[in-house]
Design a protein around this motif. Structure first.
Motif, PDB file in Angstrom:
ATOM      1  N   GLU A  54       0.721  -1.112  -0.076  1.00 42.47           N
ATOM      2  CA  GLU A  54      -0.040  -0.162   0.145  1.00 42.47           C
ATOM      3  C   GLU A  54       0.867   1.195  -0.007  1.00 42.47           C
ATOM      4  N   ARG A  57       2.365   1.509  -3.576  1.00 45.27           N
ATOM      5  CA  ARG A  57       1.354   1.921  -4.448  1.00 45.27           C
ATOM      6  C   ARG A  57       1.029   3.717  -4.269  1.00 45.27           C
ATOM      7  N   ARG A  58       0.882   4.068  -2.888  1.00 43.05           N
ATOM      8  CA  ARG A  58       0.657   5.616  -2.794  1.00 43.05           C
ATOM      9  C   ARG A  58       1.988   6.201  -3.274  1.00 43.05           C
ATOM     10  N   GLU A  61       1.991   6.488  -7.177  1.00 38.89           N
ATOM     11  CA  GLU A  61       0.990   7.527  -7.473  1.00 38.89           C
ATOM     12  C   GLU A  61       1.614   8.798  -7.413  1.00 38.89           C
ATOM     13  N   ASP A  99       4.296   9.373   5.063  1.00 35.36           N
ATOM     14  CA  ASP A  99       2.898  10.046   4.957  1.00 35.36           C
ATOM     15  C   ASP A  99       2.834  11.290   4.035  1.00 35.36           C
ATOM     16  N   ARG A 101       4.237  14.418   1.016  1.00 33.42           N
ATOM     17  CA  ARG A 101       4.518  14.294  -0.274  1.00 33.42           C
ATOM     18  C   ARG A 101       5.794  14.467  -0.702  1.00 33.42           C
TER      19      ARG A 101
END
Length: 228
Positions: A54, A57-58, A61, A99, A101
């Motif tokens: 997960e 994946r984030r 993205e 968590d 960017r």
């Protein structure tokens, strides 16, 4: 919660095994305890793999928010090296934790001047060979060409490495030297280990790509002189 319960049952079963007076009962509860322990470890691995999938994946993205033709993502999902041949741009992306960017720094291909593979502060391969990074030879490390000396490779079989990075010189006076770290471990890896060989191959592949970019644009950086 499930994993905690399994570890509790494992402990209880082990204590019961120790309290048994017969061999049969001792073996029975010991097998149950070991089975619970194995089950708990399997569940822990499954949850860890799901969590990492997960996070990956984030992270992917976020990296793919910019145009790209290829990129690499670090194993901790905190750093990325992104190349876009369409816009002729290289990005180095970093973030503090999984968590947050990515903060991306953008480098047009025409502004990349040099590239070097750096192993624990020692330059292994430099392109071009007469570049600015070559001055680091005076401060200690020597410059080597990868795979150019079989004897040197044999001597390094027992050596260990804790950090491997790709260092670049860019046409930016505020920050002329940038670095992408492929590996940085508290515990060093031996050079002949499969893990190090895999990381080194990846670093070498990207060094070759960026060397091609530098070669491709080197003539566009030569000042145009007037005809006499």
């Amino acid at each position: 919660m499930k994993i905690v319960l399994l570890y509790v049952l494992c402990t209880v079963s082990f204590l019961l095994a120790l309290s048994m007076n017969t061999t049969g009962a001792f073996v029975f509860f010991l097998i149950i305890s070991l089975g619970m322990l194995l089950w708990a470890r399997i569940e822990t691995k499954i949850q860890t793999d799901r969590r990492n999938a997960e996070i990956r994946r984030r992270a992917e993205e976020l990296v793919e928010e910019v145009s790209y033709t290829e990129y690499i993502l670090s194993s901790d999902f905190l750093n990325a090296l992104i190349m876009d041949e369409v816009t002729t741009t290289l990005y180095i992306a970093n973030r503090e934790d999984v968590d947050s960017r990515f903060e991306r720094k953008k480098y047009p291909f025409t502004k990349i001047l040099e590239a070097a593979i750096v192993e624990d502060g020692r330059i292994l391969s430099l392109f071009p060979k007469d570049g600015l990074l070559g001055g680091e030879r005076e401060r200690g490390p020597e410059i080597y060409v990868v795979n150019s000396n079989d004897e040197a490779n044999k001597e390094s079989e027992d050596e260990t490495v804790s950090k491997l990075s790709l260092k670049m010189v860019v046409n930016d006076l505020s920050n002329p030297t940038v670095e992408y770290v492929f590996m940085e471990n508290e515990e060093s890896l031996t050079k002949d280990s499969d893990e190090y060989k895999e990381v080194f191959k990846l670093c070498n592949d990207w060094h070759q790509k960026i060397s091609v970019i530098i070669k491709r644009y080197e003539y566009t950086r030569v000042p145009i002189r007037q005809w006499h």
